[in-house]
Design a protein around this motif. Structure first.
Motif, PDB file in Angstrom:
ATOM      1  N   PHE A  32       0.830  -1.208   0.000  1.00 19.69           N
ATOM      2  CA  PHE A  32       0.000   0.000   0.000  1.00 19.69           C
ATOM      3  C   PHE A  32       0.864   1.257   0.000  1.00 19.69           C
ATOM      4  O   PHE A  32       0.557   2.229  -0.699  1.00 19.69           O
ATOM      5  N   GLU A  33       1.971   1.248   0.752  1.00 17.28           N
ATOM      6  CA  GLU A  33       2.883   2.388   0.772  1.00 17.28           C
ATOM      7  C   GLU A  33       3.500   2.609  -0.606  1.00 17.28           C
ATOM      8  O   GLU A  33       3.626   3.744  -1.079  1.00 17.28           O
ATOM      9  N   ILE A  34       3.883   1.518  -1.257  1.00 17.48           N
ATOM     10  CA  ILE A  34       4.485   1.623  -2.591  1.00 17.48           C
ATOM     11  C   ILE A  34       3.471   2.186  -3.577  1.00 17.48           C
ATOM     12  O   ILE A  34       3.778   3.092  -4.363  1.00 17.48           O
ATOM     13  N   ALA A  35       2.255   1.688  -3.550  1.00 20.75           N
ATOM     14  CA  ALA A  35       1.217   2.153  -4.474  1.00 20.75           C
ATOM     15  C   ALA A  35       0.877   3.617  -4.243  1.00 20.75           C
ATOM     16  O   ALA A  35       0.747   4.394  -5.208  1.00 20.75           O
ATOM     17  N   CYS A  36       0.740   4.025  -2.985  1.00 15.97           N
ATOM     18  CA  CYS A  36       0.421   5.433  -2.686  1.00 15.97           C
ATOM     19  C   CYS A  36       1.553   6.355  -3.108  1.00 15.97           C
ATOM     20  O   CYS A  36       1.307   7.418  -3.695  1.00 15.97           O
ATOM     21  N   PHE A  42       3.328  10.185  -9.437  1.00 11.12           N
ATOM     22  CA  PHE A  42       2.881  10.152 -10.833  1.00 11.12           C
ATOM     23  C   PHE A  42       1.945  11.321 -11.134  1.00 11.12           C
ATOM     24  O   PHE A  42       2.118  12.032 -12.132  1.00 11.12           O
ATOM     25  N   ILE A  43       0.958  11.540 -10.281  1.00 11.06           N
ATOM     26  CA  ILE A  43       0.019  12.649 -10.498  1.00 11.06           C
ATOM     27  C   ILE A  43       0.753  13.980 -10.453  1.00 11.06           C
ATOM     28  O   ILE A  43       0.498  14.868 -11.278  1.00 11.06           O
ATOM     29  N   ASN A  44       1.678  14.135  -9.537  1.00 12.44           N
ATOM     30  CA  ASN A  44       2.469  15.358  -9.437  1.00 12.44           C
ATOM     31  C   ASN A  44       3.248  15.609 -10.722  1.00 12.44           C
ATOM     32  O   ASN A  44       3.280  16.723 -11.234  1.00 12.44           O
ATOM     33  N   ALA A  45       3.884  14.584 -11.263  1.00 15.18           N
ATOM     34  CA  ALA A  45       4.680  14.746 -12.479  1.00 15.18           C
ATOM     35  C   ALA A  45       3.806  15.060 -13.691  1.00 15.18           C
ATOM     36  O   ALA A  45       4.166  15.919 -14.509  1.00 15.18           O
ATOM     37  N   VAL A  46       2.671  14.410 -13.814  1.00 10.52           N
ATOM     38  CA  VAL A  46       1.786  14.657 -14.959  1.00 10.52           C
ATOM     39  C   VAL A  46       1.236  16.075 -14.915  1.00 10.52           C
ATOM     40  O   VAL A  46       1.209  16.775 -15.933  1.00 10.52           O
ATOM     41  N   VAL A  47       0.821  16.531 -13.742  1.00  9.21           N
ATOM     42  CA  VAL A  47       0.306  17.895 -13.618  1.00  9.21           C
ATOM     43  C   VAL A  47       1.406  18.910 -13.928  1.00  9.21           C
ATOM     44  O   VAL A  47       1.178  19.895 -14.650  1.00  9.21           O
ATOM     45  N   GLY A  48       2.612  18.693 -13.417  1.00  8.51           N
ATOM     46  CA  GLY A  48       3.722  19.606 -13.696  1.00  8.51           C
ATOM     47  C   GLY A  48       4.068  19.659 -15.170  1.00  8.51           C
ATOM     48  O   GLY A  48       4.292  20.740 -15.738  1.00  8.51           O
ATOM     49  N   VAL A  73       1.827  25.095  -5.403  1.00 12.78           N
ATOM     50  CA  VAL A  73       0.555  24.454  -5.073  1.00 12.78           C
ATOM     51  C   VAL A  73       0.717  22.934  -5.038  1.00 12.78           C
ATOM     52  O   VAL A  73       0.228  22.264  -4.118  1.00 12.78           O
ATOM     53  N   ARG A  74       1.433  22.385  -6.018  1.00 10.61           N
ATOM     54  CA  ARG A  74       1.654  20.934  -6.035  1.00 10.61           C
ATOM     55  C   ARG A  74       2.427  20.481  -4.812  1.00 10.61           C
ATOM     56  O   ARG A  74       2.128  19.436  -4.227  1.00 10.61           O
ATOM     57  N   MET A  75       3.438  21.246  -4.410  1.00  8.40           N
ATOM     58  CA  MET A  75       4.234  20.869  -3.248  1.00  8.40           C
ATOM     59  C   MET A  75       3.384  20.884  -1.978  1.00  8.40           C
ATOM     60  O   MET A  75       3.465  19.959  -1.163  1.00  8.40           O
ATOM     61  N   VAL A  76       2.559  21.894  -1.828  1.00  6.30           N
ATOM     62  CA  VAL A  76       1.688  21.967  -0.651  1.00  6.30           C
ATOM     63  C   VAL A  76       0.714  20.788  -0.634  1.00  6.30           C
ATOM     64  O   VAL A  76       0.517  20.149   0.405  1.00  6.30           O
ATOM     65  N   VAL A  77       0.121  20.473  -1.778  1.00  6.48           N
ATOM     66  CA  VAL A  77      -0.834  19.359  -1.847  1.00  6.48           C
ATOM     67  C   VAL A  77      -0.134  18.027  -1.577  1.00  6.48           C
ATOM     68  O   VAL A  77      -0.636  17.204  -0.801  1.00  6.48           O
ATOM     69  N   VAL A  78       1.019  17.814  -2.198  1.00  2.25           N
ATOM     70  CA  VAL A  78       1.733  16.543  -2.019  1.00  2.25           C
ATOM     71  C   VAL A  78       2.166  16.361  -0.574  1.00  2.25           C
ATOM     72  O   VAL A  78       1.945  15.303   0.027  1.00  2.25           O
ATOM     73  N   PHE A  79       2.778  17.383   0.015  1.00  2.00           N
ATOM     74  CA  PHE A  79       3.224  17.222   1.398  1.00  2.00           C
ATOM     75  C   PHE A  79       2.058  17.195   2.370  1.00  2.00           C
ATOM     76  O   PHE A  79       2.097  16.463   3.359  1.00  2.00           O
ATOM     77  N   GLY A  80       1.016  17.963   2.095  1.00  2.00           N
ATOM     78  CA  GLY A  80      -0.174  17.906   2.943  1.00  2.00           C
ATOM     79  C   GLY A  80      -0.823  16.532   2.911  1.00  2.00           C
ATOM     80  O   GLY A  80      -1.188  15.978   3.951  1.00  2.00           O
ATOM     81  N   PHE A  81      -0.947  15.970   1.719  1.00  2.00           N
ATOM     82  CA  PHE A  81      -1.513  14.630   1.586  1.00  2.00           C
ATOM     83  C   PHE A  81      -0.628  13.598   2.269  1.00  2.00           C
ATOM     84  O   PHE A  81      -1.130  12.698   2.958  1.00  2.00           O
ATOM     85  N   SER A  82       0.687  13.735   2.103  1.00  2.00           N
ATOM     86  CA  SER A  82       1.618  12.785   2.734  1.00  2.00           C
ATOM     87  C   SER A  82       1.537  12.866   4.252  1.00  2.00           C
ATOM     88  O   SER A  82       1.508  11.831   4.936  1.00  2.00           O
ATOM     89  N   ILE A  83       1.497  14.062   4.782  1.00  2.00           N
ATOM     90  CA  ILE A  83       1.392  14.223   6.240  1.00  2.00           C
ATOM     91  C   ILE A  83       0.070  13.653   6.749  1.00  2.00           C
ATOM     92  O   ILE A  83       0.025  12.987   7.783  1.00  2.00           O
ATOM     93  N   TYR A  84      -1.006  13.895   6.003  1.00  2.00           N
ATOM     94  CA  TYR A  84      -2.304  13.342   6.392  1.00  2.00           C
ATOM     95  C   TYR A  84      -2.268  11.811   6.402  1.00  2.00           C
ATOM     96  O   TYR A  84      -2.755  11.175   7.346  1.00  2.00           O
ATOM     97  N   MET A  85      -1.700  11.217   5.363  1.00  2.00           N
ATOM     98  CA  MET A  85      -1.651   9.759   5.278  1.00  2.00           C
ATOM     99  C   MET A  85      -0.807   9.165   6.409  1.00  2.00           C
ATOM    100  O   MET A  85      -1.147   8.116   6.951  1.00  2.00           O
ATOM    101  N   ILE A  86       0.285   9.849   6.756  1.00  2.00           N
ATOM    102  CA  ILE A  86       1.175   9.339   7.811  1.00  2.00           C
ATOM    103  C   ILE A  86       0.548   9.517   9.186  1.00  2.00           C
ATOM    104  O   ILE A  86       0.536   8.584  10.003  1.00  2.00           O
TER     105      ILE A  86
END
Length: 128
Positions: A32-36, A42-48, A73-86
């Motif tokens: 699950f960690e690998i998939a997330c 992947f989403i971050n790279a495609v949006v960028g 914005v991408r950095m805030v979303v990615v790190f916010g999502f990562s912190i939430y998941m952790i």
């Protein structure tokens, strides 16, 4: 855009090929960690990549707004999502962050090389 997605797909296949034996040895608990981590990166790279492609023919000010504003914005979303998941204990911190860094570096490398191949083909406006 298709060539970019194709490169990410082949890099994922390469990582699976290289990482299948370590995964089978000790990584099955972290699927699950690998998939997330892969999906977030992947989403971050495609949006960028998409932001750069749609903004290359705009004025210099608009280009920098899209690229650097989108990066922030991408950095805030990615790190916010990562912190939430952790913090919500959906993923274990160390495996998630290690795989996230691995995928992030790989996807950023592919994204930048994609820009370098795609941007010379674009008609660039010079607004002085």
């Amino acid at each position: 855009m298709f060539s970019f997605l194709k490169k990410i797909f082949f890099s994922a296949l390469l990582l699976i090929t290289i990482g299948i034996f370590p995964y089978l040895s000790f990584g099955q608990d972290f699927h699950f960690e690998i998939a997330c981590a892969f999906l977030v990166s992947f989403i971050n790279a495609v949006v960028g990549y998409y932001l750069v492609l749609i903004s290359i023919n705009k004025s210099e000010v608009e280009f920098y707004k899209f690229v650097y504003g989108g990066m922030m914005v991408r950095m805030v979303v990615v790190f916010g999502f990562s912190i939430y998941m952790i913090t919500s204990d959906f993923v274990l911190m160390i495996p998630y962050m290690l795989f996230f860094i691995l995928f992030y570096v790989l996807h950023q490398w592919i994204e930048i090389f994609g820009w370098l191949k795609e941007l010379p083909k674009q008609k660039i406006q010079f607004n002085s």
